[in-house]
Design a protein around this motif. Sequence first.
Motif, PDB file in Angstrom:
ATOM      1  N   GLY A 117      -7.746  -1.406  15.350  1.00  0.00           N
ATOM      2  CA  GLY A 117      -7.581  -0.150  14.635  1.00  0.00           C
ATOM      3  C   GLY A 117      -7.760   1.125  15.416  1.00  0.00           C
ATOM      4  O   GLY A 117      -7.526   2.209  14.872  1.00  0.00           O
ATOM      5  N   ARG A 172       0.825  -1.214   0.000  1.00  0.00           N
ATOM      6  CA  ARG A 172       0.000   0.000   0.000  1.00  0.00           C
ATOM      7  C   ARG A 172       0.854   1.258   0.000  1.00  0.00           C
ATOM      8  O   ARG A 172       0.514   2.255  -0.650  1.00  0.00           O
ATOM      9  CB  ARG A 172      -0.933  -0.015   1.209  1.00  0.00           C
ATOM     10  CG  ARG A 172      -1.952  -1.134   1.218  1.00  0.00           C
ATOM     11  CD  ARG A 172      -2.987  -0.965   0.117  1.00  0.00           C
ATOM     12  NE  ARG A 172      -3.813   0.210   0.351  1.00  0.00           N
ATOM     13  CZ  ARG A 172      -4.935   0.190   1.070  1.00  0.00           C
ATOM     14  NH1 ARG A 172      -5.351  -0.951   1.622  1.00  0.00           N
ATOM     15  NH2 ARG A 172      -5.646   1.277   1.216  1.00  0.00           N
ATOM     16  N   TYR A 178      -9.179  -2.129  11.015  1.00  0.00           N
ATOM     17  CA  TYR A 178     -10.624  -2.131  11.262  1.00  0.00           C
ATOM     18  C   TYR A 178     -11.364  -3.003  10.250  1.00  0.00           C
ATOM     19  O   TYR A 178     -12.391  -3.616  10.569  1.00  0.00           O
ATOM     20  CB  TYR A 178     -11.161  -0.704  11.222  1.00  0.00           C
ATOM     21  CG  TYR A 178     -12.618  -0.608  11.624  1.00  0.00           C
ATOM     22  CD1 TYR A 178     -12.998  -0.820  12.950  1.00  0.00           C
ATOM     23  CD2 TYR A 178     -13.598  -0.320  10.693  1.00  0.00           C
ATOM     24  CE1 TYR A 178     -14.330  -0.743  13.330  1.00  0.00           C
ATOM     25  CE2 TYR A 178     -14.942  -0.239  11.059  1.00  0.00           C
ATOM     26  CZ  TYR A 178     -15.297  -0.452  12.378  1.00  0.00           C
ATOM     27  OH  TYR A 178     -16.605  -0.383  12.748  1.00  0.00           O
ATOM     28  N   GLN A 179     -10.866  -3.077   9.018  1.00  0.00           N
ATOM     29  CA  GLN A 179     -11.488  -3.940   8.021  1.00  0.00           C
ATOM     30  C   GLN A 179     -11.462  -5.401   8.433  1.00  0.00           C
ATOM     31  O   GLN A 179     -12.299  -6.192   8.005  1.00  0.00           O
ATOM     32  CB  GLN A 179     -10.784  -3.760   6.672  1.00  0.00           C
ATOM     33  CG  GLN A 179     -11.077  -2.436   5.994  1.00  0.00           C
ATOM     34  CD  GLN A 179     -10.234  -2.217   4.750  1.00  0.00           C
ATOM     35  OE1 GLN A 179      -9.361  -3.027   4.426  1.00  0.00           O
ATOM     36  NE2 GLN A 179     -10.478  -1.118   4.052  1.00  0.00           N
ATOM     37  N   ARG A 180     -10.489  -5.760   9.267  1.00  0.00           N
ATOM     38  CA  ARG A 180     -10.376  -7.145   9.738  1.00  0.00           C
ATOM     39  C   ARG A 180     -10.903  -7.314  11.164  1.00  0.00           C
ATOM     40  O   ARG A 180     -10.505  -8.236  11.863  1.00  0.00           O
ATOM     41  CB  ARG A 180      -8.906  -7.577   9.686  1.00  0.00           C
ATOM     42  CG  ARG A 180      -8.362  -7.846   8.293  1.00  0.00           C
ATOM     43  CD  ARG A 180      -8.874  -9.189   7.775  1.00  0.00           C
ATOM     44  NE  ARG A 180      -8.468 -10.264   8.659  1.00  0.00           N
ATOM     45  CZ  ARG A 180      -7.324 -10.946   8.528  1.00  0.00           C
ATOM     46  NH1 ARG A 180      -6.511 -10.675   7.533  1.00  0.00           N
ATOM     47  NH2 ARG A 180      -7.016 -11.916   9.374  1.00  0.00           N
ATOM     48  N   ARG A 181     -11.796  -6.458  11.576  1.00  0.00           N
ATOM     49  CA  ARG A 181     -12.223  -6.452  12.984  1.00  0.00           C
ATOM     50  C   ARG A 181     -12.948  -7.732  13.379  1.00  0.00           C
ATOM     51  O   ARG A 181     -12.934  -8.124  14.548  1.00  0.00           O
ATOM     52  CB  ARG A 181     -13.113  -5.235  13.259  1.00  0.00           C
ATOM     53  CG  ARG A 181     -14.417  -5.225  12.475  1.00  0.00           C
ATOM     54  CD  ARG A 181     -15.095  -3.866  12.582  1.00  0.00           C
ATOM     55  NE  ARG A 181     -16.356  -3.824  11.831  1.00  0.00           N
ATOM     56  CZ  ARG A 181     -16.433  -3.604  10.525  1.00  0.00           C
ATOM     57  NH1 ARG A 181     -15.321  -3.422   9.818  1.00  0.00           N
ATOM     58  NH2 ARG A 181     -17.596  -3.560   9.905  1.00  0.00           N
ATOM     59  N   SER A 231      -4.934   2.177  10.476  1.00  0.00           N
ATOM     60  CA  SER A 231      -6.174   2.070  11.240  1.00  0.00           C
ATOM     61  C   SER A 231      -7.284   1.465  10.382  1.00  0.00           C
ATOM     62  O   SER A 231      -8.029   0.584  10.840  1.00  0.00           O
ATOM     63  CB  SER A 231      -6.587   3.452  11.748  1.00  0.00           C
ATOM     64  OG  SER A 231      -7.834   3.397  12.411  1.00  0.00           O
ATOM     65  N   ASN A 232      -7.400   1.911   9.141  1.00  0.00           N
ATOM     66  CA  ASN A 232      -8.439   1.386   8.256  1.00  0.00           C
ATOM     67  C   ASN A 232      -8.204  -0.096   7.946  1.00  0.00           C
ATOM     68  O   ASN A 232      -9.160  -0.893   7.905  1.00  0.00           O
ATOM     69  CB  ASN A 232      -8.479   2.187   6.957  1.00  0.00           C
ATOM     70  CG  ASN A 232      -9.002   3.594   7.159  1.00  0.00           C
ATOM     71  OD1 ASN A 232      -9.755   3.852   8.093  1.00  0.00           O
ATOM     72  ND2 ASN A 232      -8.594   4.509   6.300  1.00  0.00           N
ATOM     73  N   MET A 233      -6.956  -0.485   7.724  1.00  0.00           N
ATOM     74  CA  MET A 233      -6.656  -1.883   7.419  1.00  0.00           C
ATOM     75  C   MET A 233      -6.975  -2.786   8.605  1.00  0.00           C
ATOM     76  O   MET A 233      -7.502  -3.885   8.434  1.00  0.00           O
ATOM     77  CB  MET A 233      -5.190  -2.021   7.016  1.00  0.00           C
ATOM     78  CG  MET A 233      -4.857  -1.367   5.683  1.00  0.00           C
ATOM     79  SD  MET A 233      -3.119  -1.548   5.229  1.00  0.00           S
ATOM     80  CE  MET A 233      -2.998  -3.322   5.055  1.00  0.00           C
TER      81      MET A 233
END
Length: 240
Positions: free
Chosen positions: A156, A99, A125-128, A121-123
Amino acid sequence: MAPMRAFQCSDLPMNTTTFTPDLHGPRFDPYSLNGGTMLGITGADYCLLAADTRLCGPGYMILSRDESRLFEFTPQLALAAGGGFHGDTLTLTKLLSARVKSYKYDHRKEITAASFAALLSNMLYQRRLFPFYVYNLVGGLDEEGRGALYGYDPVGSYQRGRFECLGVAQSLIDPLLDCKVGNMNSQHAAIPLSGQDAVQLARDVFTAAAEREINVGDSVEIKLITATGVENFRYNLRND
């Protein structure tokens, strides 16, 4: 012929044990705790990241004595990742590397510390729902040249701070950072740490932690990030 009667538990001998089947089967656990302690300290013109190199397995097993947990992405940006499952650490850093390269090709400039912090943080949270079992510290310089440090939980949530410690020895190192860096509960005036003072402090706190925590040891790696680039240090810890 005697009539048949229903079987009763009292008919079993006293020394016979009964077997209760496990209808759900063995418990599936995709994670493993591989240890790791990460530390971050910031100053007016620097950011320091440090981590030990001992990779632990189940029980008292040592899988590796030389596994780095510090990852450099730009000349003024690095990541300290660990404290959980090492397989997730490797996967996450590979995805981040791709990325960051994509960002550089698209925008024709290096990613900033704030942008990288939001990206991570976004990466996470996508796997939360099936999270990366990794604790992260992002260190670098902000757009004004000051030290920037961001600490994360595995799903995240993050915040910027002056200093942070995550991992298995966090409870041992946090009081030292509160005293030496945060100047908490002290009646003396705070004295700002220089970059070299922060390096020596990181070495001392990891040496102290290795004396009381079996999952910390072998070596400590330190990255000192300044406007001129990243300076690397490495010191030995106890290896028993």
